[in-house]
Design an enzyme around this catalytic site. Structure first.
Site, mmCIF file in Angstrom:
data_model
loop_
_atom_site.group_PDB
_atom_site.id
_atom_site.type_symbol
_atom_site.label_atom_id
_atom_site.label_comp_id
_atom_site.label_asym_id
_atom_site.label_seq_id
_atom_site.Cartn_x
_atom_site.Cartn_y
_atom_site.Cartn_z
ATOM 1 N N THR A 138 -8.993 5.452 44.060
ATOM 2 C CA THR A 138 -9.988 4.569 43.461
ATOM 3 C C THR A 138 -10.287 4.952 42.014
ATOM 4 O OG1 THR A 138 -12.363 4.089 43.551
ATOM 5 C CG2 THR A 138 -11.665 6.092 44.605
ATOM 6 N N ASP A 139 -10.779 3.977 41.250
ATOM 7 C CA ASP A 139 -11.184 4.287 39.867
ATOM 8 C C ASP A 139 -12.434 5.177 39.837
ATOM 9 O OD1 ASP A 139 -13.038 2.395 40.737
ATOM 10 O OD2 ASP A 139 -12.755 1.014 39.048
ATOM 11 N N GLU A 140 -13.131 5.283 40.988
ATOM 12 C CA GLU A 140 -14.393 6.027 40.999
ATOM 13 C C GLU A 140 -14.198 7.520 40.749
ATOM 14 O OE1 GLU A 140 -17.242 4.695 43.936
ATOM 15 O OE2 GLU A 140 -16.259 2.754 44.112
ATOM 16 N N TYR A 187 -18.485 10.279 48.030
ATOM 17 C CA TYR A 187 -17.270 9.484 48.277
ATOM 18 C C TYR A 187 -16.213 9.765 47.218
ATOM 19 C CZ TYR A 187 -14.140 5.432 47.817
ATOM 20 O OH TYR A 187 -13.024 4.632 47.654
ATOM 21 N N LYS A 191 -12.524 11.596 47.423
ATOM 22 C CA LYS A 191 -11.283 10.927 47.014
ATOM 23 C C LYS A 191 -10.577 11.746 45.927
ATOM 24 C CE LYS A 191 -9.705 7.430 48.089
ATOM 25 N NZ LYS A 191 -8.788 7.040 49.209
HETATM 26 P P1 NAD Z 1 -12.190 0.197 54.807
HETATM 27 O O1 NAD Z 1 -13.373 1.060 55.125
HETATM 28 O O2 NAD Z 1 -12.295 -1.271 54.994
HETATM 29 O O3 NAD Z 1 -10.941 0.684 55.688
HETATM 30 C C1 NAD Z 1 -10.689 2.027 55.985
HETATM 31 C C2 NAD Z 1 -9.857 2.094 57.257
HETATM 32 O O4 NAD Z 1 -9.569 3.484 57.520
HETATM 33 C C3 NAD Z 1 -10.585 1.546 58.495
HETATM 34 O O5 NAD Z 1 -9.741 0.702 59.223
HETATM 35 C C4 NAD Z 1 -10.914 2.802 59.293
HETATM 36 O O6 NAD Z 1 -10.957 2.590 60.710
HETATM 37 C C5 NAD Z 1 -9.789 3.740 58.901
HETATM 38 N N1 NAD Z 1 -10.152 5.157 59.066
HETATM 39 C C6 NAD Z 1 -11.293 5.757 58.658
HETATM 40 N N2 NAD Z 1 -11.277 7.060 59.011
HETATM 41 C C7 NAD Z 1 -10.088 7.279 59.649
HETATM 42 C C8 NAD Z 1 -9.486 8.425 60.227
HETATM 43 N N3 NAD Z 1 -10.122 9.614 60.264
HETATM 44 N N4 NAD Z 1 -8.250 8.305 60.772
HETATM 45 C C9 NAD Z 1 -7.602 7.099 60.762
HETATM 46 N N5 NAD Z 1 -8.138 5.987 60.242
HETATM 47 C C10 NAD Z 1 -9.366 6.074 59.692
HETATM 48 O O7 NAD Z 1 -11.790 0.581 53.340
HETATM 49 P P2 NAD Z 1 -10.979 -0.251 52.231
HETATM 50 O O8 NAD Z 1 -11.956 -0.861 51.310
HETATM 51 O O9 NAD Z 1 -9.940 -1.077 52.868
HETATM 52 O O10 NAD Z 1 -10.278 0.939 51.440
HETATM 53 C C11 NAD Z 1 -8.974 1.391 51.788
HETATM 54 C C12 NAD Z 1 -8.542 2.466 50.817
HETATM 55 O O11 NAD Z 1 -8.535 1.948 49.491
HETATM 56 C C13 NAD Z 1 -9.467 3.690 50.775
HETATM 57 O O12 NAD Z 1 -8.667 4.832 50.661
HETATM 58 C C14 NAD Z 1 -10.313 3.466 49.539
HETATM 59 O O13 NAD Z 1 -10.728 4.683 49.002
HETATM 60 C C15 NAD Z 1 -9.325 2.748 48.638
HETATM 61 N N6 NAD Z 1 -9.920 1.842 47.619
HETATM 62 C C16 NAD Z 1 -10.806 0.867 47.989
HETATM 63 C C17 NAD Z 1 -11.305 0.004 47.020
HETATM 64 C C18 NAD Z 1 -12.252 -1.115 47.380
HETATM 65 O O14 NAD Z 1 -12.768 -1.789 46.482
HETATM 66 N N7 NAD Z 1 -12.492 -1.417 48.634
HETATM 67 C C19 NAD Z 1 -10.903 0.144 45.690
HETATM 68 C C20 NAD Z 1 -9.988 1.150 45.339
HETATM 69 C C21 NAD Z 1 -9.500 1.986 46.334
HETATM 70 P P1 TYD Z 2 -20.174 -1.768 46.587
HETATM 71 O O1 TYD Z 2 -19.647 -3.067 47.086
HETATM 72 O O2 TYD Z 2 -20.866 -0.854 47.541
HETATM 73 O O3 TYD Z 2 -18.952 -1.030 45.849
HETATM 74 P P2 TYD Z 2 -18.947 0.344 44.936
HETATM 75 O O4 TYD Z 2 -20.219 1.068 45.154
HETATM 76 O O5 TYD Z 2 -17.778 1.074 45.504
HETATM 77 O O6 TYD Z 2 -18.746 -0.120 43.534
HETATM 78 O O7 TYD Z 2 -21.200 -2.071 45.407
HETATM 79 C C1 TYD Z 2 -20.843 -2.814 44.258
HETATM 80 C C2 TYD Z 2 -22.016 -2.779 43.297
HETATM 81 O O8 TYD Z 2 -23.106 -3.504 43.879
HETATM 82 C C3 TYD Z 2 -22.562 -1.371 43.044
HETATM 83 O O9 TYD Z 2 -22.972 -1.280 41.682
HETATM 84 C C4 TYD Z 2 -23.758 -1.265 43.962
HETATM 85 C C5 TYD Z 2 -24.269 -2.699 44.027
HETATM 86 N N1 TYD Z 2 -24.902 -3.085 45.314
HETATM 87 C C6 TYD Z 2 -26.176 -3.683 45.311
HETATM 88 O O10 TYD Z 2 -26.799 -3.892 44.259
HETATM 89 N N2 TYD Z 2 -26.724 -4.044 46.517
HETATM 90 C C7 TYD Z 2 -26.082 -3.826 47.707
HETATM 91 O O11 TYD Z 2 -26.629 -4.154 48.778
HETATM 92 C C8 TYD Z 2 -24.764 -3.230 47.679
HETATM 93 C C9 TYD Z 2 -24.014 -2.986 48.952
HETATM 94 C C10 TYD Z 2 -24.224 -2.884 46.452
#
Ligand code: NAD
Ligand code: TYD
Length: 381
Positions: A138-140, A187, A191
């Site tokens: 992630t970019d975080e 988080y 990561k």
């Molecule tokens: P998500 O929470 O929707 O999915 C995570 C999945 O991992 C779930 O299906 C969960 O059951 C599984 N999981 C969790 N713990 C586990 C374990 N111990 N063993 C096996 N499986 C397990 O998350 P997402 O948003 O789909 O993110 C997927 C990946 O992409 C993550 O690594 C996250 O850091 C990365 N990512 C997400 C975003 C975003 O905006 N959502 C952006 C950049 C990177």
């Molecule tokens: P989120 O979807 O949790 O993603 P991330 O924290 O990984 O960026 O949140 C996106 C943005 O929205 C973040 O700045 C937090 C804000 N946010 C709210 O203001 N209210 C909410 O209920 C949630 C879930 C997020």
């Protein structure tokens, strides 16, 4: 002799992004066996994969990546030669409440998968040749950028994803692949730590690894604790929309299928040991994004324009809330020719439409019923 040319393990495949990656690979590569591994935590949902579950090249394995013995067994049993690792605890707010599970899954889980792959691949005839461990990050991990231009500016960079309707940058700095890691939340710290282990496995053992760092994703099948699906659902149910702080934090949004396409391209064409940033130059202040969501949902539900604005409720800010994320993805564009396919307004339209058309999916989650899917789908299989 297997009828498949490759055995690709995709972890976290029942989650939001993972399900899009699994779907893309299962449909696009019938000669690959796609092994979807997931622990099915609260955010894992097999309904996300209902349309591919009968495909002849798809298999599902329920397992915990932090269980090293299980990882060794699975990598061996399926003769895995490629790993796309998405399994993680993924929600910042949860990491503030319970950081331990983030260290366990994101750090120890990634390490156990790395070690299982290393031991199996080192023993194979061809060793690391033709193998790849691709870690999704992630970019975080880069920390937070400043909001130097609170009114917004037109950034010098644009892609298809960049919004056409407003300025798409809130500062002149962007995260590059070379930006120093500076995570702030449990988080992002977990990561970042997993990213370091992945690089260490390349540098120490010569294992072919790749890392990509992507900006915020949006689209179908996202668990409704994240901003966009939560707010769409709350508007539908006329529930308050909790805006953290002043709603001025900035996120850089990319449509999830564009992320999945980038993962496909990088998995096949990326240079091992490299890092690529993925993003669409599409920054939004939370409050502006929330207003777009309100407008779109109200229009689709036939509500009077702006009716749901009254649901906006400013609440206490998230602890340590990162101000701005903004990805510079020009390396990926330059080296591999990747570009997002969807313009932001189109992506939001599709996303809102999907959640409104799939209310059963949402209601099964909010009622807790979705976790019965495993038994329903796999009993007697
Ligand atoms: P998500 O929470 O929707 O999915 C995570 C999945 O991992 C779930 O299906 C969960 O059951 C599984 N999981 C969790 N713990 C586990 C374990 N111990 N063993 C096996 N499986 C397990 O998350 P997402 O948003 O789909 O993110 C997927 C990946 O992409 C993550 O690594 C996250 O850091 C990365 N990512 C997400 C975003 C975003 O905006 N959502 C952006 C950049 C990177
Ligand atoms: P989120 O979807 O949790 O993603 P991330 O924290 O990984 O960026 O949140 C996106 C943005 O929205 C973040 O700045 C937090 C804000 N946010 C709210 O203001 N209210 C909410 O209920 C949630 C879930 C997020």
């Amino acid at each position: 002799m297997s009828r498949f040319s490759r055995n690709i393990l995709i972890t976290g495949g029942a989650g939001f992004i993972g399900s899009h990656v699994v779907r893309l690979f299962v449909n696009k590569y019938p000669d690959y066996r796609i092994i979807c591994l997931d622990k099915l935590t609260y955010s894992g949902n097999l309904a996300n994969l209902a349309d591919v579950k009968k495909a002849p090249n798809y298999e599902f394995v329920k397992a915990d990546i932090a269980d090293f013995g299980e990882m060794e067994r699975i990598v061996r049993e399926y003769d895995v030669d490629g790993i796309i690792h998405l399994a993680a605890e993924s929600h910042v707010d949860r990491s503030i409440v319970d950081p331990f599970v983030f260290a366990r899954t994101n750090v120890m889980g990634t390490l156990s998968l790395l070690e299982a792959a290393r031991r199996y691949w080192e023993k194979s005839e061809t060793e690391f040749e033709g193998k790849l461990f691709y870690h999704i990050s992630t970019d975080e991990v880069y920390g937070a950028l400043e909001l130097t231009h609170p009114e917004g500016i037109d950034s010098p960079f644009t892609t298809t994803a960049s919004s056409s309707e407003h300025h798409h940058a809130y500062g002149t700095e962007f995260f590059l692949e070379t930006t120093k890691y500076n995570p702030h939340s449990p988080y992002s710290a977990a990561k970042a730590s997993s990213d370091h282990f992945v690089r260490a496995y390349h540098d120490t053992y010569g294992m072919p690894t790749l890392i990509t760092n992507c900006s915020n994703n949006y689209g179908p099948y996202q668990f409704p604790e994240k901003l966009i699906p939560l707010f769409i659902n709350n508007i539908r149910n006329k529930k308050p929309l909790p805006v953290y702080g002043k709603g001025e934090n900035v996120r850089d949004w990319l449509y999830v299928e564009d992320h999945a396409r980038a993962i496909d391209l990088i998995f096949h064409k990326g240079r091992p040991a490299e890092t690529y940033n993925i993003g669409g130059f599409n920054e939004w202040k939370n409050i502006d994004l929330i207003r777009v969501i309100i407008k779109t949902v109200d229009r689709m539900l036939g509500n009077p324009e702006g009716e749901s604005e009254k649901l906006i409720t400013y609440v206490t800010d998230r602890k340590g809330h990162d101000m701005r994320y903004a990805i510079d993805s020009r390396k990926l564009q330059r080296e591999l020719g990747w570009e997002p396919s969807l313009q932001f307004e189109e992506g939001i339209e599709k996303t809102v439409r999907w959640y409104l058309d799939n209310q059963e999916w949402m209601d099964r989650i909010t009622s807790g019923d979705y976790q019965k899917y495993y038994e329903e789908m796999y009993s007697g299989r």
